[in-house]
Design an enzyme around this catalytic site. Structure first.
Site, PDB file in Angstrom:
ATOM      1  N   HIS A 193      56.578 -19.678  41.367  1.00  0.00           N
ATOM      2  CA  HIS A 193      56.120 -18.292  41.520  1.00  0.00           C
ATOM      3  C   HIS A 193      57.268 -17.389  41.955  1.00  0.00           C
ATOM      4  O   HIS A 193      57.385 -16.252  41.482  1.00  0.00           O
ATOM      5  CB  HIS A 193      55.007 -18.197  42.570  1.00  0.00           C
ATOM      6  CG  HIS A 193      53.620 -18.433  42.047  1.00  0.00           C
ATOM      7  ND1 HIS A 193      53.074 -17.678  41.026  1.00  0.00           N
ATOM      8  CD2 HIS A 193      52.664 -19.323  42.401  1.00  0.00           C
ATOM      9  CE1 HIS A 193      51.837 -18.105  40.788  1.00  0.00           C
ATOM     10  NE2 HIS A 193      51.561 -19.102  41.604  1.00  0.00           N
TER      11      HIS A 193
ATOM     12  N   CYS B 131      45.514 -21.915  39.809  1.00  0.00           N
ATOM     13  CA  CYS B 131      46.277 -20.865  40.479  1.00  0.00           C
ATOM     14  C   CYS B 131      45.367 -19.669  40.709  1.00  0.00           C
ATOM     15  O   CYS B 131      44.612 -19.289  39.811  1.00  0.00           O
ATOM     16  CB  CYS B 131      47.451 -20.461  39.580  1.00  0.00           C
ATOM     17  SG  CYS B 131      48.471 -19.168  40.266  1.00  0.00           S
TER      18      CYS B 131
ATOM     19  N   HIS C 268      55.089 -25.628  42.518  1.00  0.00           N
ATOM     20  CA  HIS C 268      54.273 -24.532  41.973  1.00  0.00           C
ATOM     21  C   HIS C 268      54.638 -23.208  42.659  1.00  0.00           C
ATOM     22  O   HIS C 268      54.812 -22.180  41.991  1.00  0.00           O
ATOM     23  CB  HIS C 268      52.790 -24.887  42.185  1.00  0.00           C
ATOM     24  CG  HIS C 268      51.802 -23.878  41.689  1.00  0.00           C
ATOM     25  ND1 HIS C 268      50.953 -24.117  40.636  1.00  0.00           N
ATOM     26  CD2 HIS C 268      51.523 -22.614  42.107  1.00  0.00           C
ATOM     27  CE1 HIS C 268      50.191 -23.037  40.428  1.00  0.00           C
ATOM     28  NE2 HIS C 268      50.518 -22.110  41.310  1.00  0.00           N
ATOM     29  N   GLU C 269      54.784 -23.213  43.990  1.00  0.00           N
ATOM     30  CA  GLU C 269      55.093 -21.976  44.727  1.00  0.00           C
ATOM     31  C   GLU C 269      56.535 -21.529  44.490  1.00  0.00           C
ATOM     32  O   GLU C 269      56.809 -20.335  44.363  1.00  0.00           O
ATOM     33  CB  GLU C 269      54.822 -22.154  46.225  1.00  0.00           C
ATOM     34  CG  GLU C 269      53.376 -22.513  46.582  1.00  0.00           C
ATOM     35  CD  GLU C 269      52.330 -21.633  45.928  1.00  0.00           C
ATOM     36  OE1 GLU C 269      52.586 -20.432  45.718  1.00  0.00           O
ATOM     37  OE2 GLU C 269      51.247 -22.156  45.599  1.00  0.00           O
TER      38      GLU C 269
HETATM   39 ZN   LIG Z   1      49.832 -20.175  41.757  1.00  0.00          ZN
END
Ligand SMILES: [Zn+2]
Length: 183
Positions: free
Chosen positions: A160, A113, A156-157
């Site tokens: 976030h 990341c 993953h996004e």
């Molecule tokens: Zn990331």
């Protein structure tokens, strides 16, 4: 299965973006639930363009979310095209207010990341997902079915956007690795 998302006119349709500074952990914005956004809001469209511009100048970057540039909002961009583990590919796209509505075939895999530049980790993710969200600009609702590395990048996004990092998902401290330092 592979091809652009129907109704998505591409990153250039958002206008030219500016490169923004990426914030690193433990910045508090990375741990906050992002605000839902109006995908037709000019500020949201500009931010999406900025995320594309920032991703484009970041080598190896396959996705970037608004909290990573200091904005607590549910918006991200993804482009896993260059990655060898990609199967299904929808190209370079942005999504607002995205949610995973189906997830299956959980597999471990290595993640990194831009906000955690010194570490990588093994994270179990669904290797097949169905994700819904809206396209910035038109505001059109879309449903994306994907797999393999694109599925991992989307999860993953989306993490976030809800204030989670891959470090929150690793099975144990033994699944975290220091990146090699090249002098
Ligand atoms: Zn990331």
């Amino acid at each position: 299965m592979t091809g652009p998302i129907e109704g998505w006119a591409g990153p250039a349709s958002l206008g030219e973006g500016s490169v923004l500074t990426v914030v690193g952990a433990p910045h508090p914005v990375l741990a906050r639930l992002g605000d839902p956004v109006d995908p037709t809001d000019p500020a949201v469209i500009r931010l999406a363009a900025d995320l594309f511009a920032t991703m484009a100048v970041s080598p190896g970057c396959v996705g970037l979310a608004a909290p990573q540039v200091g904005v607590s909002a549910q918006l991200f961009v993804v482009d896993v095209g260059a990655h060898p583990k990609t199967a299904t590919l929808h190209g370079s796209f942005a999504l607002c207010n995205a949610t995973v509505v189906e997830a299956s075939r959980w597999r471990p895999g290595r993640e990194g990341c831009m906000s955690v530049p010194d570490l990588t980790g093994d994270v179990k993710r669904a290797s097949r997902v169905v994700v819904t969200g809206q396209l910035p600009g038109s505001g059109q609702s879309v449903t994306i079915t994907t797999d393999a590395f694109e599925a991992r990048a989307l999860q993953h996004e989306i993490d976030h956007c809800s204030g989670k990092l891959f470090l929150d998902r690793v099975s144990s401290a033994h699944a975290i690795y220091q990146r090699k330092v090249y002098l």
